[in-house]
Design a protein around this motif. Structure first.
Motif, PDB file in Angstrom:
ATOM      1  N   SER A  17      32.983   9.633  92.344  1.00  0.00           N
ATOM      2  CA  SER A  17      31.807   9.048  92.990  1.00  0.00           C
ATOM      3  C   SER A  17      31.050  10.030  93.874  1.00  0.00           C
ATOM      4  N   ASP A  18      31.634  11.185  94.135  1.00  0.00           N
ATOM      5  CA  ASP A  18      31.002  12.160  95.030  1.00  0.00           C
ATOM      6  C   ASP A  18      30.499  13.362  94.224  1.00  0.00           C
ATOM      7  N   GLY A  19      29.256  13.741  94.461  1.00  0.00           N
ATOM      8  CA  GLY A  19      28.647  14.856  93.741  1.00  0.00           C
ATOM      9  C   GLY A  19      29.342  16.188  93.964  1.00  0.00           C
ATOM     10  N   THR A  20      29.835  16.422  95.164  1.00  0.00           N
ATOM     11  CA  THR A  20      30.546  17.675  95.449  1.00  0.00           C
ATOM     12  C   THR A  20      31.817  17.757  94.607  1.00  0.00           C
ATOM     13  N   ARG A  21      32.534  16.658  94.529  1.00  0.00           N
ATOM     14  CA  ARG A  21      33.769  16.661  93.742  1.00  0.00           C
ATOM     15  C   ARG A  21      33.476  16.805  92.253  1.00  0.00           C
ATOM     16  N   ARG A  22      32.404  16.160  91.774  1.00  0.00           N
ATOM     17  CA  ARG A  22      32.039  16.332  90.361  1.00  0.00           C
ATOM     18  C   ARG A  22      31.664  17.783  90.085  1.00  0.00           C
ATOM     19  N   SER A  23      30.979  18.416  91.016  1.00  0.00           N
ATOM     20  CA  SER A  23      30.630  19.830  90.871  1.00  0.00           C
ATOM     21  C   SER A  23      31.883  20.704  90.822  1.00  0.00           C
ATOM     22  N   MET A  24      32.846  20.392  91.654  1.00  0.00           N
ATOM     23  CA  MET A  24      34.101  21.138  91.647  1.00  0.00           C
ATOM     24  C   MET A  24      34.818  20.986  90.309  1.00  0.00           C
ATOM     25  N   LEU A  25      34.816  19.783  89.764  1.00  0.00           N
ATOM     26  CA  LEU A  25      35.458  19.562  88.469  1.00  0.00           C
ATOM     27  C   LEU A  25      34.757  20.347  87.368  1.00  0.00           C
ATOM     28  N   ARG A  26      33.413  20.401  87.425  1.00  0.00           N
ATOM     29  CA  ARG A  26      32.675  21.189  86.433  1.00  0.00           C
ATOM     30  C   ARG A  26      33.048  22.655  86.532  1.00  0.00           C
ATOM     31  N   ALA A  27      33.203  23.150  87.752  1.00  0.00           N
ATOM     32  CA  ALA A  27      33.603  24.549  87.935  1.00  0.00           C
ATOM     33  C   ALA A  27      34.994  24.779  87.353  1.00  0.00           C
TER      34      ALA A  27
END
Length: 129
Positions: A17-27
């Protein structure tokens, strides 16, 4: 007997639900990263990044390994499959609505094409035979 812990799907959706965490997963999808590398693109402290990583760990989305003072993070994709499966149930509703939208747009395009189609010019009354 070894039992494998499967995090509740609610934890997975909370993590996503958090954009920062989704960004981390993409990385992490590109390969293993350190906590510092995951934090670098975001305007936050390492402590704040670590809190996000703990949420991802609780959801089972990443695994952290410690080598000396370096914390390496690795993507664990299995919980994403569970989330995808959960969302797949609703695909039938999206597909039906998208099919309806497609039909309406095609009908609208056809109506507009009929409205602007050139008509054969008629000869003036005196020129008709």
């Amino acid at each position: 007997m070894v039992e494998q812990y499967t995090p509740p799907i609610d934890d997975v959706f909370h993590a996503l639900s958090d954009g920062t965490r989704r960004s981390m997963l993409r990385a992490l999808a590109a390969g293993d990263c350190t906590v510092g590398e995951l934090a670098a693109p975001h305007p936050m402290s390492l402590a704040a990044a670590s809190k996000h990583i703990k949420v991802l760990e609780k959801a089972g989305l990443i695994r952290r390994e410690i080598e000396g003072r370096t914390h390496w993070c690795r993507l664990q994709a299995a919980p994403l499959a569970a989330a995808h499966s959960e969302l797949g149930f609703y695909e039938q509703f999206w597909t039906g609505r998208l099919d309806t939208l497609d039909r309406l747009l095609r009908e609208d395009d056809a109506r507009k094409a009929r409205d602007i189609a050139p008509t054969k010019p008629q000869a003036p009354e005196g020129d008709r035979q």
